[in-house]
Design a protein around this motif. Structure first.
Motif, PDB file in Angstrom:
ATOM      1  N   GLU A  34       0.796  -1.230   0.000  1.00 44.13           N
ATOM      2  CA  GLU A  34       0.000   0.000   0.000  1.00 44.13           C
ATOM      3  C   GLU A  34       0.829   1.281   0.000  1.00 44.13           C
ATOM      4  OE1 GLU A  34      -2.966  -0.353   3.053  1.00 44.13           O
ATOM      5  OE2 GLU A  34      -4.288  -1.506   1.743  1.00 44.13           O
ATOM      6  N   PRO A  35       1.912   1.380   0.781  1.00 41.31           N
ATOM      7  CA  PRO A  35       2.709   2.612   0.722  1.00 41.31           C
ATOM      8  C   PRO A  35       3.313   2.865  -0.665  1.00 41.31           C
ATOM      9  CG  PRO A  35       3.279   1.366   2.687  1.00 41.31           C
ATOM     10  CD  PRO A  35       2.390   0.496   1.850  1.00 41.31           C
ATOM     11  N   LEU A  36       3.679   1.812  -1.356  1.00 40.20           N
ATOM     12  CA  LEU A  36       4.218   1.964  -2.708  1.00 40.20           C
ATOM     13  C   LEU A  36       3.132   2.467  -3.653  1.00 40.20           C
ATOM     14  CD1 LEU A  36       6.253  -1.368  -2.939  1.00 40.20           C
ATOM     15  CD2 LEU A  36       7.143   0.915  -2.452  1.00 40.20           C
ATOM     16  N   LEU A  37       1.927   1.904  -3.508  1.00 39.09           N
ATOM     17  CA  LEU A  37       0.805   2.329  -4.343  1.00 39.09           C
ATOM     18  C   LEU A  37       0.397   3.765  -4.020  1.00 39.09           C
ATOM     19  CD1 LEU A  37      -1.340  -0.923  -4.157  1.00 39.09           C
ATOM     20  CD2 LEU A  37      -0.081  -0.101  -6.146  1.00 39.09           C
ATOM     21  N   ALA A  38       0.322   4.084  -2.730  1.00 39.66           N
ATOM     22  CA  ALA A  38      -0.091   5.424  -2.308  1.00 39.66           C
ATOM     23  C   ALA A  38       0.917   6.478  -2.751  1.00 39.66           C
ATOM     24  CB  ALA A  38      -0.273   5.468  -0.789  1.00 39.66           C
ATOM     25  N   GLY A  39       2.186   6.122  -2.741  1.00 43.91           N
ATOM     26  CA  GLY A  39       3.227   7.060  -3.148  1.00 43.91           C
ATOM     27  C   GLY A  39       3.354   7.192  -4.649  1.00 43.91           C
ATOM     28  N   GLY A  40       2.657   6.336  -5.370  1.00 47.90           N
ATOM     29  CA  GLY A  40       2.684   6.396  -6.825  1.00 47.90           C
ATOM     30  C   GLY A  40       3.904   5.771  -7.465  1.00 47.90           C
ATOM     31  N   SER A  41       4.788   5.141  -6.667  1.00 47.93           N
ATOM     32  CA  SER A  41       5.976   4.546  -7.269  1.00 47.93           C
ATOM     33  C   SER A  41       5.667   3.231  -7.970  1.00 47.93           C
ATOM     34  CB  SER A  41       7.075   4.345  -6.220  1.00 47.93           C
ATOM     35  OG  SER A  41       6.653   3.463  -5.205  1.00 47.93           O
ATOM     36  N   VAL A  42       4.530   2.615  -7.611  1.00 48.99           N
ATOM     37  CA  VAL A  42       4.116   1.340  -8.204  1.00 48.99           C
ATOM     38  C   VAL A  42       2.615   1.398  -8.450  1.00 48.99           C
ATOM     39  CG1 VAL A  42       3.889  -1.138  -7.759  1.00 48.99           C
ATOM     40  CG2 VAL A  42       5.954   0.045  -7.049  1.00 48.99           C
ATOM     41  N   LYS A  43       2.175   0.792  -9.549  1.00 47.71           N
ATOM     42  CA  LYS A  43       0.739   0.666  -9.842  1.00 47.71           C
ATOM     43  C   LYS A  43       0.449  -0.779 -10.211  1.00 47.71           C
ATOM     44  CE  LYS A  43       0.311   5.349 -11.467  1.00 47.71           C
ATOM     45  NZ  LYS A  43       0.202   6.247 -12.585  1.00 47.71           N
ATOM     46  N   CYS A  44      -0.709  -1.251  -9.784  1.00 50.47           N
ATOM     47  CA  CYS A  44      -1.134  -2.600 -10.148  1.00 50.47           C
ATOM     48  C   CYS A  44      -2.069  -2.495 -11.345  1.00 50.47           C
ATOM     49  CB  CYS A  44      -1.842  -3.281  -8.991  1.00 50.47           C
ATOM     50  SG  CYS A  44      -2.330  -4.975  -9.380  1.00 50.47           S
ATOM     51  N   PHE A  45      -1.685  -3.131 -12.430  1.00 43.75           N
ATOM     52  CA  PHE A  45      -2.503  -3.143 -13.642  1.00 43.75           C
ATOM     53  C   PHE A  45      -3.642  -4.138 -13.500  1.00 43.75           C
ATOM     54  CE2 PHE A  45      -3.333  -4.265 -18.107  1.00 43.75           C
ATOM     55  CZ  PHE A  45      -3.553  -2.999 -18.623  1.00 43.75           C
ATOM     56  N   GLY A  46      -3.374  -5.267 -12.821  1.00 40.54           N
ATOM     57  CA  GLY A  46      -4.428  -6.245 -12.601  1.00 40.54           C
ATOM     58  C   GLY A  46      -3.905  -7.640 -12.315  1.00 40.54           C
ATOM     59  N   PRO A  57       0.339 -22.945 -28.914  1.00 37.63           N
ATOM     60  CA  PRO A  57       1.461 -23.878 -29.041  1.00 37.63           C
ATOM     61  C   PRO A  57       2.225 -24.115 -27.745  1.00 37.63           C
ATOM     62  CG  PRO A  57       1.898 -21.833 -30.234  1.00 37.63           C
ATOM     63  CD  PRO A  57       0.497 -21.756 -29.724  1.00 37.63           C
ATOM     64  N   VAL A  58       2.365 -23.086 -26.918  1.00 38.70           N
ATOM     65  CA  VAL A  58       3.089 -23.240 -25.660  1.00 38.70           C
ATOM     66  C   VAL A  58       2.256 -22.594 -24.563  1.00 38.70           C
ATOM     67  CG1 VAL A  58       5.200 -22.711 -24.405  1.00 38.70           C
ATOM     68  CG2 VAL A  58       5.302 -23.143 -26.856  1.00 38.70           C
ATOM     69  N   ALA A  59       1.817 -23.392 -23.624  1.00 39.00           N
ATOM     70  CA  ALA A  59       1.025 -22.858 -22.517  1.00 39.00           C
ATOM     71  C   ALA A  59       1.896 -22.799 -21.267  1.00 39.00           C
ATOM     72  CB  ALA A  59      -0.185 -23.745 -22.260  1.00 39.00           C
ATOM     73  N   ALA A  60       1.844 -21.683 -20.573  1.00 41.05           N
ATOM     74  CA  ALA A  60       2.599 -21.552 -19.325  1.00 41.05           C
ATOM     75  C   ALA A  60       2.002 -22.483 -18.277  1.00 41.05           C
ATOM     76  CB  ALA A  60       2.538 -20.103 -18.846  1.00 41.05           C
ATOM     77  N   GLN A  61       2.837 -22.996 -17.428  1.00 44.79           N
ATOM     78  CA  GLN A  61       2.398 -23.901 -16.373  1.00 44.79           C
ATOM     79  C   GLN A  61       1.841 -23.137 -15.167  1.00 44.79           C
ATOM     80  OE1 GLN A  61       2.320 -27.283 -16.879  1.00 44.79           O
ATOM     81  NE2 GLN A  61       2.838 -26.535 -18.913  1.00 44.79           N
ATOM     82  N   GLN A  62       2.159 -21.857 -15.054  1.00 41.52           N
ATOM     83  CA  GLN A  62       1.692 -21.069 -13.930  1.00 41.52           C
ATOM     84  C   GLN A  62       0.196 -20.789 -14.078  1.00 41.52           C
ATOM     85  OE1 GLN A  62       4.411 -20.176 -15.794  1.00 41.52           O
ATOM     86  NE2 GLN A  62       5.964 -20.851 -14.365  1.00 41.52           N
ATOM     87  N   LYS A  63      -0.508 -20.849 -12.964  1.00 43.18           N
ATOM     88  CA  LYS A  63      -1.962 -20.696 -12.991  1.00 43.18           C
ATOM     89  C   LYS A  63      -2.414 -19.238 -12.841  1.00 43.18           C
ATOM     90  CE  LYS A  63      -6.148 -22.543 -10.953  1.00 43.18           C
ATOM     91  NZ  LYS A  63      -6.730 -23.583 -10.127  1.00 43.18           N
ATOM     92  N   PHE A  64      -1.624 -18.426 -12.142  1.00 43.56           N
ATOM     93  CA  PHE A  64      -2.014 -17.056 -11.828  1.00 43.56           C
ATOM     94  C   PHE A  64      -0.992 -16.070 -12.370  1.00 43.56           C
ATOM     95  CE2 PHE A  64      -3.047 -19.948  -8.321  1.00 43.56           C
ATOM     96  CZ  PHE A  64      -4.430 -19.864  -8.329  1.00 43.56           C
ATOM     97  N   PHE A  65      -1.439 -14.813 -12.550  1.00 40.28           N
ATOM     98  CA  PHE A  65      -0.492 -13.761 -12.925  1.00 40.28           C
ATOM     99  C   PHE A  65      -0.967 -12.425 -12.396  1.00 40.28           C
ATOM    100  CE2 PHE A  65      -3.526 -13.875 -16.392  1.00 40.28           C
ATOM    101  CZ  PHE A  65      -3.782 -12.539 -16.665  1.00 40.28           C
ATOM    102  N   CYS A  66      -0.020 -11.512 -12.274  1.00 38.32           N
ATOM    103  CA  CYS A  66      -0.313 -10.146 -11.875  1.00 38.32           C
ATOM    104  C   CYS A  66       0.646  -9.238 -12.619  1.00 38.32           C
ATOM    105  CB  CYS A  66      -0.153  -9.965 -10.374  1.00 38.32           C
ATOM    106  SG  CYS A  66      -0.747  -8.347  -9.836  1.00 38.32           S
ATOM    107  N   ILE A  67       0.154  -8.079 -13.036  1.00 37.76           N
ATOM    108  CA  ILE A  67       0.977  -7.129 -13.777  1.00 37.76           C
ATOM    109  C   ILE A  67       1.047  -5.831 -12.986  1.00 37.76           C
ATOM    110  CG2 ILE A  67       1.252  -5.842 -15.929  1.00 37.76           C
ATOM    111  CD1 ILE A  67      -0.454  -8.082 -17.258  1.00 37.76           C
ATOM    112  N   TRP A  68       2.267  -5.424 -12.676  1.00 42.29           N
ATOM    113  CA  TRP A  68       2.542  -4.186 -11.956  1.00 42.29           C
ATOM    114  C   TRP A  68       3.365  -3.288 -12.861  1.00 42.29           C
ATOM    115  CZ3 TRP A  68       0.846  -3.861  -6.832  1.00 42.29           C
ATOM    116  CH2 TRP A  68       0.418  -5.062  -6.258  1.00 42.29           C
ATOM    117  N   THR A  69       3.233  -1.995 -12.684  1.00 38.26           N
ATOM    118  CA  THR A  69       4.074  -1.056 -13.408  1.00 38.26           C
ATOM    119  C   THR A  69       4.738  -0.119 -12.417  1.00 38.26           C
ATOM    120  OG1 THR A  69       2.298   0.553 -13.742  1.00 38.26           O
ATOM    121  CG2 THR A  69       2.621  -1.104 -15.476  1.00 38.26           C
ATOM    122  N   ALA A  70       5.865   0.427 -12.840  1.00 40.08           N
ATOM    123  CA  ALA A  70       6.583   1.408 -12.032  1.00 40.08           C
ATOM    124  C   ALA A  70       7.225   2.413 -12.973  1.00 40.08           C
ATOM    125  CB  ALA A  70       7.646   0.719 -11.189  1.00 40.08           C
TER     126      ALA A  70
END
Length: 114
Positions: A34-46, A57-70
Motif C-alpha cells: 500500500e505505501p508503494l501504491l499510495a506514493g505512486g511509485s508502483v501501480k497494479c494493472f491487474g 502452441p506453448v502454454a505456461a504452467q503457472q496458474k495465476f499472474f499479476c501485472i505491476w508497473t513502475a
C-alpha cells in the motif's frame, strides 16, 4: 516505464494453510504494498487466471499472474523487496518478468543485433 509480471502456482506450503492464515498472508502483503501504491511509485494493472482452454502452441504452467508497473527501476526494486520480505516465495512458485517497456522498433533492433 517498467513492468513487473509475476506468474505463479501456489506451493504445498500454501495449500497446508487454513483460510484464516491465507487471509493474514494477503493482509500482510497489502500492508507492505500500500505505501508503494499510495506514493505512486508502483501501480497494479491487474490480476488474472491463466486461461487453460485456449489452443496455443506453448502454454505456461503457472496458474495465476499479476501485472505491476513502475515509473522507475527503484519502484520495481521496492516492490520486489516487499515481496521477498513477506515471504511470498515460500508460498508461491513464481516466475518473474521484469523490464523496461520499449517500442517495437527498439525491440526489433535489439533482436536483430543480439
Amino acid at each position: 516505464m517498467y513492468v513487473f509480471i509475476g506468474c505463479w502456482v501456489m506451493t504445498e506450503k500454501w495449500e497446508a494453510l487454513d483460510e484464516q492464515s491465507r487471509h493474514l498472508r494477503f493482509e500482510e502483503m497489502r500492508r507492505r504494498v500500500e505505501p508503494l501504491l499510495a506514493g505512486g511509485s508502483v501501480k497494479c494493472f491487474g490480476w488474472g487466471l491463466n486461461m487453460e482452454d485456449i489452443d496455443r502452441p506453448v502454454a505456461a504452467q503457472q496458474k495465476f499472474f499479476c501485472i505491476w508497473t513502475a515509473e522507475s527501476k527503484d519502484g520495481v526494486m521496492a516492490f520486489a523487496k516487499a515481496e521477498r520480505e513477506i515471504g511470498w516465495y515460500e508460498f508461491a512458485a513464481q516466475v518473474n518478468y521484469i523490464g523496461e517497456l520499449m517500442p517495437l522498433d527498439a525491440m526489433s533492433t535489439y533482436l536483430e543485433t543480439h
